[in-house]
Motif scaffolding. Structure first.
Motif, PDB file in Angstrom:
ATOM      1  N   PHE A   1       0.830  -1.206   0.000  1.00  0.00           N
ATOM      2  CA  PHE A   1       0.000   0.000   0.000  1.00  0.00           C
ATOM      3  C   PHE A   1       0.863   1.253   0.000  1.00  0.00           C
ATOM      4  O   PHE A   1       0.533   2.242  -0.644  1.00  0.00           O
ATOM      5  N   ILE A   2       1.978   1.199   0.726  1.00  0.00           N
ATOM      6  CA  ILE A   2       2.871   2.371   0.736  1.00  0.00           C
ATOM      7  C   ILE A   2       3.396   2.604  -0.677  1.00  0.00           C
ATOM      8  O   ILE A   2       3.408   3.726  -1.184  1.00  0.00           O
ATOM      9  N   LEU A   3       3.802   1.511  -1.336  1.00  0.00           N
ATOM     10  CA  LEU A   3       4.336   1.656  -2.692  1.00  0.00           C
ATOM     11  C   LEU A   3       3.259   2.181  -3.636  1.00  0.00           C
ATOM     12  O   LEU A   3       3.515   3.020  -4.504  1.00  0.00           O
TER      13      LEU A   3
ATOM     14  N   ILE B   1      19.475  -7.942  -0.980  1.00  0.00           N
ATOM     15  CA  ILE B   1      19.157  -8.920  -2.022  1.00  0.00           C
ATOM     16  C   ILE B   1      18.116  -8.337  -2.971  1.00  0.00           C
ATOM     17  O   ILE B   1      18.183  -8.509  -4.182  1.00  0.00           O
ATOM     18  N   VAL B   2      17.153  -7.615  -2.382  1.00  0.00           N
ATOM     19  CA  VAL B   2      16.111  -7.019  -3.213  1.00  0.00           C
ATOM     20  C   VAL B   2      16.675  -5.876  -4.059  1.00  0.00           C
ATOM     21  O   VAL B   2      16.412  -5.765  -5.248  1.00  0.00           O
ATOM     22  N   ILE B   3      17.474  -5.033  -3.415  1.00  0.00           N
ATOM     23  CA  ILE B   3      17.954  -3.835  -4.101  1.00  0.00           C
ATOM     24  C   ILE B   3      19.459  -3.772  -3.968  1.00  0.00           C
ATOM     25  O   ILE B   3      19.978  -3.530  -2.889  1.00  0.00           O
TER      26      ILE B   3
ATOM     27  N   SER C   1      16.217   6.770  -5.384  1.00  0.00           N
ATOM     28  CA  SER C   1      17.453   5.989  -5.350  1.00  0.00           C
ATOM     29  C   SER C   1      18.532   6.678  -4.514  1.00  0.00           C
ATOM     30  O   SER C   1      19.268   6.001  -3.797  1.00  0.00           O
ATOM     31  N   VAL C   2      18.597   8.010  -4.578  1.00  0.00           N
ATOM     32  CA  VAL C   2      19.626   8.678  -3.771  1.00  0.00           C
ATOM     33  C   VAL C   2      19.341   8.514  -2.286  1.00  0.00           C
ATOM     34  O   VAL C   2      20.263   8.247  -1.501  1.00  0.00           O
ATOM     35  N   ILE C   3      18.081   8.636  -1.886  1.00  0.00           N
ATOM     36  CA  ILE C   3      17.787   8.474  -0.453  1.00  0.00           C
ATOM     37  C   ILE C   3      18.118   7.054  -0.012  1.00  0.00           C
ATOM     38  O   ILE C   3      18.671   6.827   1.067  1.00  0.00           O
ATOM     39  N   ILE C   4      17.828   6.097  -0.879  1.00  0.00           N
ATOM     40  CA  ILE C   4      18.181   4.714  -0.534  1.00  0.00           C
ATOM     41  C   ILE C   4      19.704   4.573  -0.436  1.00  0.00           C
ATOM     42  O   ILE C   4      20.230   3.956   0.495  1.00  0.00           O
ATOM     43  N   ILE C   5      20.430   5.178  -1.377  1.00  0.00           N
ATOM     44  CA  ILE C   5      21.892   5.119  -1.334  1.00  0.00           C
ATOM     45  C   ILE C   5      22.398   5.703  -0.017  1.00  0.00           C
ATOM     46  O   ILE C   5      23.225   5.098   0.668  1.00  0.00           O
ATOM     47  N   ILE C   6      21.860   6.861   0.339  1.00  0.00           N
ATOM     48  CA  ILE C   6      22.343   7.527   1.556  1.00  0.00           C
ATOM     49  C   ILE C   6      22.079   6.645   2.774  1.00  0.00           C
ATOM     50  O   ILE C   6      22.979   6.361   3.566  1.00  0.00           O
ATOM     51  N   PHE C   7      20.840   6.163   2.888  1.00  0.00           N
ATOM     52  CA  PHE C   7      20.510   5.355   4.069  1.00  0.00           C
ATOM     53  C   PHE C   7      21.349   4.082   4.121  1.00  0.00           C
ATOM     54  O   PHE C   7      21.918   3.736   5.156  1.00  0.00           O
TER      55      PHE C   7
ATOM     56  N   ALA D   1       9.552   3.354   2.114  1.00  0.00           N
ATOM     57  CA  ALA D   1       9.085   1.972   2.162  1.00  0.00           C
ATOM     58  C   ALA D   1      10.266   1.010   2.174  1.00  0.00           C
ATOM     59  O   ALA D   1      10.309   0.053   2.965  1.00  0.00           O
ATOM     60  N   ILE D   2      11.224   1.261   1.305  1.00  0.00           N
ATOM     61  CA  ILE D   2      12.399   0.379   1.244  1.00  0.00           C
ATOM     62  C   ILE D   2      13.174   0.427   2.551  1.00  0.00           C
ATOM     63  O   ILE D   2      13.636  -0.597   3.074  1.00  0.00           O
ATOM     64  N   ILE D   3      13.294   1.641   3.115  1.00  0.00           N
ATOM     65  CA  ILE D   3      14.054   1.792   4.354  1.00  0.00           C
ATOM     66  C   ILE D   3      13.361   1.048   5.493  1.00  0.00           C
ATOM     67  O   ILE D   3      13.996   0.362   6.291  1.00  0.00           O
ATOM     68  N   LEU D   4      12.037   1.165   5.528  1.00  0.00           N
ATOM     69  CA  LEU D   4      11.270   0.448   6.552  1.00  0.00           C
ATOM     70  C   LEU D   4      11.539  -1.052   6.455  1.00  0.00           C
ATOM     71  O   LEU D   4      11.806  -1.738   7.456  1.00  0.00           O
ATOM     72  N   TYR D   5      11.522  -1.530   5.235  1.00  0.00           N
ATOM     73  CA  TYR D   5      11.788  -2.955   5.002  1.00  0.00           C
ATOM     74  C   TYR D   5      13.185  -3.318   5.502  1.00  0.00           C
ATOM     75  O   TYR D   5      13.385  -4.302   6.210  1.00  0.00           O
ATOM     76  N   ALA D   6      14.160  -2.467   5.162  1.00  0.00           N
ATOM     77  CA  ALA D   6      15.544  -2.752   5.540  1.00  0.00           C
ATOM     78  C   ALA D   6      15.714  -2.740   7.049  1.00  0.00           C
ATOM     79  O   ALA D   6      16.456  -3.544   7.615  1.00  0.00           O
TER      80      ALA D   6
END
Lengths: 337, 126, 492
Positions: free
Chosen positions: A202-204, A246-248, A309-315, A231-236
């Motif tokens: 739902f977040i996605l 593995i996902v990203i 993608s940049v926020i994911i890279i940073i986190f 959403a990705i960060i929450l998952y991580a």
């Protein structure tokens, strides 16, 4: 009236931030500050800005600061250096600003220069020229598209900067160990994990909605990117970095961030090759309005891709660095006794 | 005048609190919080300037005559993104500084740097 | 395509940055960056030609008319700056690969080139744009990439220097943002051309005065004008050598450009220099900067620190020329922007070569280096003589114009002070020459050889330019003078 209440609250929070010594409290308060200013923006009719400030000021920046605090410790030294020169400097600057406010047009007055020059055209003509209801999106994505391009490059630069500072070649041999630690740690959050798994789609979906809804209401590529990344960060955070990795994977995410910037630039280049000026969307299609729609659609996508993608890279790089430090400490502890 | 400019004065105070934290505090993370405060307050200043009394959010609809000014909104959207980019880079510097110096207090870092120079001088004299 | 040159100037390096990231391999990224940088140089030459023959070039981004959309506006002043920046960038890139091989971790080389191109983009963007808010955006691109590049230095002090610069730089940028906001509030526009027409109406208001104060302080933070210079020495000393060579020649010049653009074009000469005692203030700050920084330079043992302080002093010279506020004074400043870029870039590239061979630039390491690395040291000496202002070097030309401008106004005490300051430069340059040429090489450095060709070619290209433009001043003076005249509204 509500704006004065909110401003007073902001003032209280700011004073509390000066006085607090516990960095955890300071960071939480700065999150509250972000949220309060987002509420203030709503009261000021700036819904797009409020949305962004809530996502960034209260969300991402607080999160990043919390990750850093887990590495650096949460208490501040009690001694302040040079408080009096600082106070003097700040008082002088403040007085200058107050002096400057004396000739300002009063708050909310409709005949201020800002409302009578440049801006009226956006309000009156953007429907004919661009053809979308959200004027802020029109300005952001078409009238001042180059600013937004610059903004995208700034965030891309930050991503590259963080990579340059924190990334390192991974040592695959202790990957298993990290997984073990993660498993033991995350076993505890069973309820949260199940709820998250249910919420994630739902977040996605919401991120996609925000992405496409930017033309009609508050939203757009930037906000969508932040939500997607969240959403990705929450998952991580709940399932461990190595699972999320593995996902990203990193090279892929870097590729996406570069593609976003390129896509944005290519929209400009195509309009240039079609005989218009850079970012003149009218030349993207035979019909000017269709061209504008197409251009805005594409650049919003580009912004969404790069921001997410940049926020994911940073986190990921922050968290990775922390993990590496911890595993180094563990090795160190095992050796020393 | 009091009512007309009151908002601006509070915003100036907010800005200056942020600036004070940046200059007067030695903790690197607190400095970054101060910078964020400073920048956010500037955003508040821009957004207040866009407000028109009786206006509404600048999303075109049929039955609305008065809109607030959309241009500062677009500018500040850009500025917010710039601010978070700066914060992220600053934080990654803090992480590296902590790893290299073992501290995130300005005084401690300065002390360690001065220590190195003093050592070098001693060695030279010896 | 000719019509699109203004935007291509910025877009080419901008688009190249993400492509560099995709290329992945460092060698490839280097060749590609070099190619792209040469292309920007070519564009800037074409632009300068176009501007010199047919006047101001305006480019409307997105096809939107000026105050509503963003405008790129190239006149003689910024065409000149664009040329300086892209030329320096190209020359520095020649040596980049060899230099970072020793100083930066191998798997970060590609990221280095990406950041390098981004900072080039940022600087070109600041100079090319005619929109006050767009300046802020590109300023942040340039700044963020600079912070990251500085932090890539080997020494841990690079991290601390970068953090300090980040804090100062962000305060500066936010000051500029406040100033732009105040200007916007009083005029309703962000376009510089439009601002310059609408500001005189409200010039008497306290708000515009505050706006002026904020943008000027913000720009001076970036310029490292005395007493706001504290971030500069460590940032220059601990950044990777090649980064220092690039920034010493360009970054402060961009800030200088902004200062000139804001005071002359946006606020206007009469506001900047009559309403406000800017002239006396800047004259004093410039002179103080020259003396304090030159004296500090004498006491430095790290040669990069030494030349960093010398850079602060040179900014003082530019500010003195600027504060005279006559055509000749401004010509002197613009000439010095160009000349200082030539000499400092050569010196810092030579220091990069020394770091490549010796790993450090402490004064002790220079023992007998004049014989071991003769070509590199000779370049440093020529650069040093130019800093002093010896005839037959570019340094002399800009000093000459500065003194002429001062004497035109009858300010001979200042002229005497400027001449006296040259003695301080003689002292700090002499310290290096003495150690390098009159001391025996250290035992553990017996095997040190001359720098590789990839260093020598760019270093000597700059050094020869340094001498050439010191003798044949037609080209540089013509452009600088034309730019200064156009800012004063004088038609030659």
């Amino acid at each position: 009236m509500i704006d004065i209440v909110l401003l007073t609250l902001l003032l209280a929070v700011a004073i509390a931030i000066i006085r607090m010594k516990d960095l955890f409290a300071v960071v939480m308060l700065s999150g509250i500050y972000g949220l309060l200013s987002a509420s203030f923006f709503v009261a000021m009719d700036a819904v797009d800005v409020a949305f962004t400030e809530a996502a960034v000021g209260a969300g991402i920046s607080t999160l990043l600061m919390l990750v850093v605090i887990t590495m650096t410790g949460r208490s501040e030294n009690t001694t302040r250096h040079k408080p009096f020169p600082a106070l003097l400097l700040v008082v002088i600057t403040g007085c200058l600003l107050i002096y400057g406010t004396l000739d300002m047009p009063y708050f909310g007055s409709a005949d201020a220069p800002v409302h009578s020059h440049v801006a009226p055209r956006y309000i009156n003509d953007s429907m004919q020229e661009i053809g979308i209801p959200n004027i802020v999106t029109s300005i952001l994505a078409s009238y001042r598209a180059f600013d937004t391009f610059g903004e995208l490059v700034v965030i891309f630069t930050a991503g590259i900067g963080v990579l340059a500072l924190l990334s390192s070649v991974r040592r695959p041999d202790n990957g298993d160990k990290i997984v073990c630690i993660n498993y033991s740690m995350h076993e505890q959050h069973l309820v949260v994990r199940i709820v998250t798994k249910m919420l994630l789609p739902f977040i996605l979906l919401f991120a996609l909605y925000v992405q496409f809804h930017g033309d009609f209401g508050p939203g757009g590529g930037f906000q969508a990117g932040v939500i997607f990344a969240a959403a990705i960060i929450l998952y991580a955070m709940l399932f461990g970095l190595s699972t999320a990795r593995i996902v990203i994977n990193q090279p892929f995410i870097q590729l996406i961030s570069a593609t976003g910037v390129l896509l944005y630039g290519c929209v400009g280049l195509v309009s240039l090759l079609n005989g218009g000026n850079f970012f003149d969307y009218n030349f993207l299609s035979n019909d000017a309005i269709t061209g504008q729609h197409l251009g805005i659609f594409l650049i919003e996508w580009a912004v969404g891709c790069t921001v997410a993608s940049v926020i994911i890279i940073i986190f990921f790089n922050f968290a990775d660095y922390r993990e590496r430090q911890q595993s180094n400490e563990n090795e160190h502890n095992q050796e020393s006794p | 005048m009091l009512i007309g400019l009151f908002n601006n004065w509070i915003v100036v105070m907010l800005m200056m609190i942020g600036l004070y934290i940046v200059i007067a505090h030695g903790n690197l993370i607190k400095k970054i919080v101060g910078l964020t405060l400073f920048q956010t307050s500037v955003f508040i200043f821009y957004i207040s300037m866009a407000k028109v009394v009786g206006g509404t959010a600048p999303i075109l609809a049929d039955d609305i005559i008065q809109y607030s000014n959309p241009l500062p909104h677009a500018l500040i959207l850009t500025a917010i993104v710039v601010a978070i980019a700066t914060t992220a880079l600053a934080l990654s510097l803090v992480i590296r500084i902590k790893a290299a110096y073992g501290s995130i207090e300005e005084e401690e870092i300065q002390r360690q740097d001065n220590q190195i120079q003093a050592d070098k001088k001693e060695r030279k004299q010896a | 395509m000719i019509a699109h040159l203004p935007v291509l100037q910025v877009i080419v390096p901008l688009m190249a940055a993400p492509i560099c990231l995709i290329l992945k391999r460092a060698q490839l990224a280097w060749l590609f960056s070099l190619l792209v940088s040469s292309l920007t140089l070519l564009i800037s030459i074409l632009l300068l030609q176009q501007v010199m023959t047919s006047g101001v070039v305006s480019y409307e981004l997105g096809g939107w008319q000026a105050p509503w959309g963003i405008e790129y506006r190239i006149d003689k002043l910024n065409a000149f700056l664009l040329l300086i920046i892209s030329a320096i960038s190209t020359i520095v890139l020649f040596a980049a690969q060899t230099s970072i091989e020793k100083e930066i971790d191998k798997n970060k080389h590609t990221l280095f080139y990406v950041l390098y191109l981004l900072s080039l983009t940022g600087m070109l963007g600041i100079v090319a744009t005619g929109d006050a808010f767009n300046v802020f955006v590109f300023l942040e691109i340039a700044s963020l990439s600079t912070y990251a590049l500085i932090a890539m230095g080997e020494d841990r002090r690079a991290l601390w220097a970068s953090y300090q610069y980040l804090v100062m730089g962000t305060i500066g940028a936010t000051f500029i943002l406040i100033g732009v906001g105040l200007m916007y509030q009083m005029t309703g526009t962000l376009n510089m051309q439009d601002l310059s027409q609408r500001l005189p109406e409200v010039a008497q208001t306290r708000t515009v005065f505050t706006a002026f104060a904020f943008v000027i302080v913000g720009v001076c933070l970036k310029l490292a004008l005395f007493p706001l210079h504290h971030w500069l020495p460590n940032a220059y000393a601990y950044a990777p050598s090649i980064v220092t060579a690039f920034f010493a020649a360009t970054a402060t010049k961009v800030a200088m450009y902004l200062l000139i653009r804001l005071t002359f074009s946006v606020f206007g000469l009469s506001f900047s220099f009559t309403t406000i005692p800017l002239q006396t203030l800047f004259m004093a700050l410039g002179l103080f900067g020259i003396f304090v920084a030159s004296t500090s330079a004498i006491y430095q043992n790290n040669i990069k620190h030494l030349f960093a302080y010398s850079s602060i002093a040179q900014i003082g010279y530019m500010i003195v020329g600027f504060s005279i506020s006559t055509v000749t004074g401004l010509t002197a400043t613009l000439l010095h922007v160009f000349n200082h870029a030539l000499m400092k870039c050569a010196i810092f590239l030579a220091l990069a070569a020394v770091v490549y061979r010796l790993g450090d630039v402490q004064l002790n390491n220079f023992h007998g280096l004049g014989r071991q690395m003769p070509l590199t040291m000779a370049a440093i000496v020529v650069g040093g003589l130019s800093l002093i202002g010896m005839p037959l070097t570019v340094g002399f030309v800009s000093k000459w114009y500065l003194l002429t401008a001062l004497l035109e106004q009858g300010w001979w005490p200042v002229a005497v002070l400027i001449l006296f300051a040259a003695i301080l430069a003689v002292i700090y340059v002499w310290r290096i020459i003495e150690v390098a040429y009159f001391k025996e090489p250290l035992v553990n450095q017996a095997a040190v050889k001359e720098a590789p060709m990839l260093f020598l070619v760019p270093i000597w290209a700059l050094t020869i330019a340094n001498i050439y433009f010191g003798i044949d001043t037609r080209l540089s003076v013509q452009v600088a003078q034309a730019a200064a005249q156009s800012l004063f509204g004088v038609t030659p």
